[in-house]
Design a protein around this motif. Sequence first.
Motif, short mmCIF file in Angstrom:
data_model
loop_
_atom_site.label_atom_id
_atom_site.label_comp_id
_atom_site.label_asym_id
_atom_site.label_seq_id
_atom_site.Cartn_x
_atom_site.Cartn_y
_atom_site.Cartn_z
N LEU A 145 -13.77 -0.48 5.78
CA LEU A 145 -12.25 -0.58 6.22
C LEU A 145 -11.63 1.29 6.24
O LEU A 145 -10.57 0.77 7.53
N GLY A 146 -12.33 2.14 6.00
CA GLY A 146 -11.64 3.50 6.86
C GLY A 146 -11.09 3.96 4.77
O GLY A 146 -11.65 3.53 4.11
N ALA A 147 -11.00 5.55 5.43
CA ALA A 147 -11.60 6.24 4.01
C ALA A 147 -10.18 6.09 3.57
O ALA A 147 -9.29 7.12 3.68
N GLY A 148 -9.53 5.07 2.97
CA GLY A 148 -8.48 5.62 2.05
C GLY A 148 -7.40 5.40 3.04
O GLY A 148 -5.70 5.48 3.02
N SER A 149 -7.43 5.08 4.23
CA SER A 149 -6.53 4.93 5.40
C SER A 149 -5.74 4.09 6.28
O SER A 149 -4.84 3.97 7.13
N THR A 150 -6.01 2.65 5.59
CA THR A 150 -5.56 1.59 5.84
C THR A 150 -4.11 1.30 5.57
O THR A 150 -4.14 2.10 4.50
N PRO A 151 -3.39 0.41 6.43
CA PRO A 151 -2.32 0.36 5.62
C PRO A 151 -2.26 -0.24 4.17
O PRO A 151 -1.40 0.09 3.19
N VAL A 152 -3.30 -1.30 4.33
CA VAL A 152 -3.23 -1.61 2.82
C VAL A 152 -3.49 -0.38 1.84
O VAL A 152 -3.02 -0.81 0.81
N GLN A 153 -4.19 0.15 2.10
CA GLN A 153 -5.14 1.02 0.74
C GLN A 153 -3.69 2.30 0.81
O GLN A 153 -3.39 2.65 -0.77
N ARG A 154 -2.89 3.04 2.03
CA ARG A 154 -2.18 3.60 1.27
C ARG A 154 -0.86 3.13 0.17
O ARG A 154 -0.71 3.70 0.26
N ALA A 155 -0.84 1.72 1.40
CA ALA A 155 0.63 1.13 0.27
C ALA A 155 0.04 1.07 -1.22
O ALA A 155 0.88 1.45 -2.56
N PHE A 156 -1.08 0.69 -1.23
CA PHE A 156 -1.76 1.08 -2.93
C PHE A 156 -1.67 2.28 -3.84
O PHE A 156 -1.08 2.20 -4.61
N LEU A 157 -1.65 3.75 -2.87
CA LEU A 157 -1.37 4.41 -3.46
C LEU A 157 0.29 4.63 -3.49
O LEU A 157 0.15 5.20 -4.95
N ASP A 158 0.69 4.38 -1.94
CA ASP A 158 2.07 4.78 -2.40
C ASP A 158 2.72 4.24 -3.57
O ASP A 158 3.98 4.49 -4.05
N GLU A 159 2.45 2.90 -4.08
CA GLU A 159 2.98 2.01 -4.77
C GLU A 159 2.20 2.40 -5.93
O GLU A 159 2.66 1.73 -6.91
N ARG B 200 3.61 -5.87 0.32
CA ARG B 200 5.06 -6.20 0.51
C ARG B 200 4.68 -4.33 2.04
O ARG B 200 5.48 -5.04 2.83
N ALA B 201 4.55 -4.15 1.26
CA ALA B 201 4.77 -2.26 1.71
C ALA B 201 3.50 -2.59 2.98
O ALA B 201 4.13 -2.18 3.57
N ALA B 202 2.31 -2.95 2.10
CA ALA B 202 1.86 -2.91 3.22
C ALA B 202 2.17 -3.82 4.10
O ALA B 202 1.70 -3.41 5.79
N GLN B 203 2.75 -4.82 4.05
CA GLN B 203 3.31 -5.70 5.17
C GLN B 203 4.41 -5.08 6.02
O GLN B 203 3.89 -4.67 7.36
N GLN B 204 5.32 -4.59 5.66
CA GLN B 204 6.21 -4.25 6.22
C GLN B 204 5.76 -2.89 7.28
O GLN B 204 6.00 -2.17 8.10
#
Lengths: 278, 155
Positions: free
Chosen positions: B80-94, B147-151
């Motif tokens: 998918l990418g090294a932690g860089s997809t919107p879904v992965q970033r959102a999991f980290l951020d949230e 929700r964050a990944a969607q936005q």
Amino acid sequence: MTIARPRTVADALDALGALPGAQLLAGGTDLMVEINFGRRSPDDIVALRRVAELGAFEVGEEVVLGAGVTYSVLEHDLADELPALAAAARTVGSPQIRNAGTVGGNVGTASPAGDTLPVLAALDAAVTLAGPEGDRTLPLDAFITGPKRTAIRPGELIRDVRFRRPRGPQLFLKVGPRNAMVISVACCAVVVDADRRRVGIGLGSVGPRPLRATAAEDALAPLVDWDALRADRDAIQRAAALSAEAAEPITDHRATADYRRHCVGVLVERALTRGLEP
Amino acid sequence: MNETYGLRINGRDEQVREAWLGESLLYVLRERLGLPGSKNACEQGECGSCSVFCDGVLVNACCLLAADAVDAEVTTVEGLGAGSTPVQRAFLDEGAVQCGFCTPGLVMAVTDLLQRTSDPSETELREAISGNLCRCTGYGRIFAAVRAAQQGDAQ
Ligand SMILES: Cc1cc2nc3c(=O)[nH]c(=O)nc-3n(C[C@H](O)[C@H](O)[C@H](O)COP(=O)(O)OP(=O)(O)OC[C@H]3O[C@@H](n4cnc5c(N)ncnc54)[C@H](O)[C@@H]3O)c2cc1C
Ligand code: FES
Ligand code: FES
């Protein structure tokens, strides 16, 4: 261990002939668990994933579901045509399991808790087996002979399940500890067949194999107003009680026999109420 | 009898050498191909932590025979990418990652959901991750991450 990866039913039958005792593999959601835990270690596998004809279905006067039709296809593509089967599919496992698991695998495993089985029973479905000598068709009731036991012969595979498409409401209801990832504690299917003036009642997880509540069906049929497709509350409650009597439940780690029987009464009453609005 | 067969994982051709043919794709990914992103928590289809795409379809790698995936396009969480997809970033951020064991499978399931439906309802979201068990987060943070990944996608 060897694996054959046929693309047609004919090639799959050749592979079964060449590898006597080979295990058929479809979505793997039953078989791989057995292999992962060392409960089964087949010498040979005939993998059916590439056999496109098994994944096909036809919905006309008769419905023909290829053995390779997945729960996802039932729930997304056949929800209007086959509402009870789609409802049963929706309760199976998780999206991941429904993307892989097939009707043929459910019938092939013939677990007492297989969720499509009471629906297929209520629909009077037949199982088409393809074998070295050609096809043969058995009623589901004759195909499933006991818990995880079927009448399949060496060299055969399930080609499809088929049934006449009834006109009228079809429902499936299931009891389990939560709304996903649960094996049925008890389940039931109700199929209203306005043309034949019969209501099919199938019961799952409450016997060694899927059951038909025939005494309940016989009692209910003459009490239905077939033009309005309605039955009154007394008729429905009577049919529900007779269905509970028809159950042959056992006590195991999932539930007691008493609870299962109780569930059957509640589920059948609810399904009949939804289908035949008293 | 052991055998050598090829798999196509994350766009690369891989060879599985002299392996027992009964191995699951999960085992082969982790133990033979050095791809431990897909987790093994149950080996019986119950937990979703081994979720991968097989020809674009979300499945549990523990329920797929590796030798039956020879002509499929398999995508694992590593693909998918090294932690860089919107879904992965959102999991980290949230803060949707605690011990992290369920995370790769949830990221795959949520990626699948958002590919199918850009604006899933609460029910669709719960349904989509009903086969992914998390013992740490209580799921609240995971819902927030979706929700964050969607936005993020919408921006
Ligand atoms: C986590 C989890 C949850 C589950 N939840 C449910 C549930 O809620 N309800 C339910 O009913 N089941 C459930 N199951 C069981 C399983 O998913 C179903 O029984 C499924 O239909 C099996 O289909 P499959 O294609 O994966 O079969 P496979 O595992 O590939 O095969 C199962 C058996 O059927 C035989 N078989 C397969 N195809 C054919 C064929 N064409 N002809 C002859 N034999 C064949 C195989 O040889 C094997 O013995 C669950 C399983 C898991 C792992
Ligand atoms: S390890 Fe595959 S579902 Fe749990
Ligand atoms: S974060 Fe630990 S299991 Fe989900």
